[in-house]
Scaffold this motif. Sequence first.
Motif, short mmCIF file in Angstrom:
data_model
loop_
_atom_site.label_atom_id
_atom_site.label_comp_id
_atom_site.label_asym_id
_atom_site.label_seq_id
_atom_site.Cartn_x
_atom_site.Cartn_y
_atom_site.Cartn_z
N GLY A 157 33.59 69.48 -27.88
CA GLY A 157 32.98 68.07 -27.73
C GLY A 157 33.42 67.11 -27.18
O GLY A 157 33.14 65.80 -27.23
N GLY A 158 34.95 67.35 -26.33
CA GLY A 158 35.72 66.45 -25.76
C GLY A 158 35.09 65.77 -24.69
O GLY A 158 34.10 66.29 -23.88
N ALA A 159 35.45 65.00 -24.06
CA ALA A 159 34.92 64.18 -22.96
C ALA A 159 35.10 64.82 -21.80
O ALA A 159 34.41 64.79 -20.86
CB ALA A 159 36.02 62.67 -23.01
N GLU A 160 36.20 65.84 -21.85
CA GLU A 160 36.61 66.52 -20.43
C GLU A 160 35.41 67.60 -20.46
O GLU A 160 34.78 67.92 -19.35
CB GLU A 160 38.06 67.36 -20.37
CG GLU A 160 38.22 68.07 -19.33
CD GLU A 160 37.97 67.39 -18.18
OE1 GLU A 160 37.39 67.90 -17.03
OE2 GLU A 160 38.52 66.14 -17.94
N ILE A 161 34.98 68.43 -21.50
CA ILE A 161 33.95 69.41 -21.45
C ILE A 161 32.48 68.90 -21.02
O ILE A 161 31.71 69.29 -20.52
CB ILE A 161 33.82 70.05 -22.97
CG1 ILE A 161 35.10 70.97 -23.00
CG2 ILE A 161 32.76 70.86 -22.95
CD1 ILE A 161 35.40 72.02 -22.19
N ARG A 162 32.34 67.25 -21.65
CA ARG A 162 30.96 66.67 -21.32
C ARG A 162 31.01 66.65 -20.04
O ARG A 162 30.04 66.73 -19.27
CB ARG A 162 31.11 65.39 -22.02
CG ARG A 162 30.65 65.56 -23.77
CD ARG A 162 30.37 64.19 -24.29
NE ARG A 162 30.35 64.12 -25.63
CZ ARG A 162 29.67 63.12 -26.40
NH1 ARG A 162 29.29 62.06 -25.81
NH2 ARG A 162 29.37 63.35 -27.72
N SER A 163 32.11 66.29 -19.46
CA SER A 163 32.14 65.82 -17.95
C SER A 163 32.05 67.15 -17.14
O SER A 163 31.07 67.08 -16.02
CB SER A 163 33.40 65.27 -17.38
OG SER A 163 33.62 65.09 -16.01
N PHE A 164 32.51 68.31 -17.59
CA PHE A 164 32.33 69.45 -16.85
C PHE A 164 30.74 69.90 -17.09
O PHE A 164 30.40 70.41 -16.06
CB PHE A 164 33.20 70.48 -17.82
CG PHE A 164 32.90 71.95 -17.76
CD1 PHE A 164 33.31 72.66 -16.27
CD2 PHE A 164 32.17 72.67 -18.65
CE1 PHE A 164 32.90 74.12 -16.09
CE2 PHE A 164 32.16 74.18 -18.43
CZ PHE A 164 32.51 74.70 -17.46
N VAL A 165 30.35 69.74 -18.09
CA VAL A 165 28.88 70.30 -18.35
C VAL A 165 28.04 69.24 -17.50
O VAL A 165 27.14 69.71 -16.67
CB VAL A 165 28.42 70.17 -19.72
CG1 VAL A 165 26.98 70.57 -19.78
CG2 VAL A 165 29.15 71.16 -20.70
N GLU A 166 28.24 68.12 -17.33
CA GLU A 166 27.59 67.32 -16.50
C GLU A 166 27.34 67.78 -14.98
O GLU A 166 26.50 67.53 -14.47
CB GLU A 166 28.06 65.75 -16.75
CG GLU A 166 27.31 64.83 -15.75
CD GLU A 166 27.54 63.48 -16.25
OE1 GLU A 166 27.91 62.68 -15.18
OE2 GLU A 166 28.18 63.12 -17.49
N ALA A 167 28.80 67.83 -14.50
CA ALA A 167 28.97 68.45 -13.10
C ALA A 167 27.95 69.79 -12.90
O ALA A 167 27.66 69.92 -11.70
CB ALA A 167 30.37 68.96 -13.00
N LEU A 168 27.97 70.58 -14.01
CA LEU A 168 27.10 71.76 -13.81
C LEU A 168 25.68 71.76 -13.50
O LEU A 168 25.05 72.65 -13.26
CB LEU A 168 27.72 72.82 -14.76
CG LEU A 168 29.25 73.44 -14.40
CD1 LEU A 168 29.51 74.32 -15.65
CD2 LEU A 168 29.16 74.34 -13.21
N THR A 169 25.07 70.59 -14.25
CA THR A 169 23.86 70.58 -14.48
C THR A 169 23.04 69.75 -13.45
O THR A 169 23.85 68.77 -12.93
CB THR A 169 23.28 70.30 -15.77
OG1 THR A 169 24.09 68.96 -16.27
CG2 THR A 169 23.60 71.16 -16.90
N THR A 170 21.97 70.12 -13.13
CA THR A 170 20.93 69.30 -12.32
C THR A 170 20.14 67.99 -12.82
O THR A 170 19.64 68.56 -13.94
CB THR A 170 20.24 70.27 -11.53
OG1 THR A 170 21.07 71.07 -10.71
CG2 THR A 170 19.45 69.36 -10.14
N HIS A 171 20.19 66.84 -12.34
CA HIS A 171 19.50 66.08 -12.74
C HIS A 171 18.39 65.48 -11.90
O HIS A 171 18.20 64.27 -11.75
CB HIS A 171 20.42 64.75 -13.26
CG HIS A 171 21.56 65.06 -14.17
ND1 HIS A 171 21.21 65.40 -15.41
CD2 HIS A 171 22.81 65.28 -13.86
CE1 HIS A 171 22.49 65.73 -15.93
NE2 HIS A 171 23.37 65.73 -14.98
#
Length: 287
Positions: free
Chosen positions: A71-85
């Motif tokens: 649930g950390g900030a780095e993981i959130r940033s990682f998931v955000e980079a992998l997903t298309t918006h």
Amino acid sequence: MRPGDVSTSDINYPTEREARVIVEVAHRAAGLHLDPRRIEFLHQRLARQVATMGQTKFSSYCRLLEMSGMGGAEIRSFVEALTTHTTSFFREQPHFDWLGRTGWADLIERGAGRDWPLVVWSAACSSGQELYSAMISLIEHSDEIGTPVRMEGLGTDISTRILQNARTAVYPRADVRGLDEARHRRFLMRAKDGSDRFRLTPELRNLCRWSYANLTNLVSDGPPQADVIMLRNVLIYFDPSTQVQVVDALVRRLLPGGILLTGHTESLRSRHSGLLAIGSSIYRKEF
């Protein structure tokens, strides 16, 4: 190297082992179903993350991912980079045609919008156009029937950055071309910064609230809360078992008689308790 000294072009491609680490962490963190053989895709999406660390190889970044809490900030940033918006106003128009022709009227007849606020939940809302489109459609239906409809919009996404864009509701001209002249006049105003951008009116913005949500980690209890859930072009990111988990969690939050909308290229391959298919990628909760 210092972070500012590294550009994305300096970043080496991930090794096969590093690709497997990336895919495993993405699945644990957000249920994403990625192919570790798509090395170029992983590099394209994550090279900027590696560069911000001042590194040219994925090895240090992968170690950071393995050590980070889910649930950390780095993981959130990682998931955000992998997903298309990718999104747009009134994307997949047939859904909105159906809502205007049949869906809103059926829900209002059941008491939504009259006995309780009619709640529309865009479960992976991106920058907000999907939810705002639904609210525009519902406002127009209310005008058409000449009866006030109590309504609320809820937008959730796994990206906190994109949620801020939805909350601000400022869009470039290219993004609002799908709105006709009447909708321009009623729901748009020029941005105050003098740019060629438009902001949605307070009438529309004030109907919606926005919050972070990881659809693979929703709290399982709690009462149903939505009359319409829009889960469009999201299931493609998940493997079959995660798809079932996500849909079941959302159906529990759908009121009886409520509507679930999925993407036109997405079909619910497994049966879900209480859901009845009533149209192309349109499902109603029967009980």
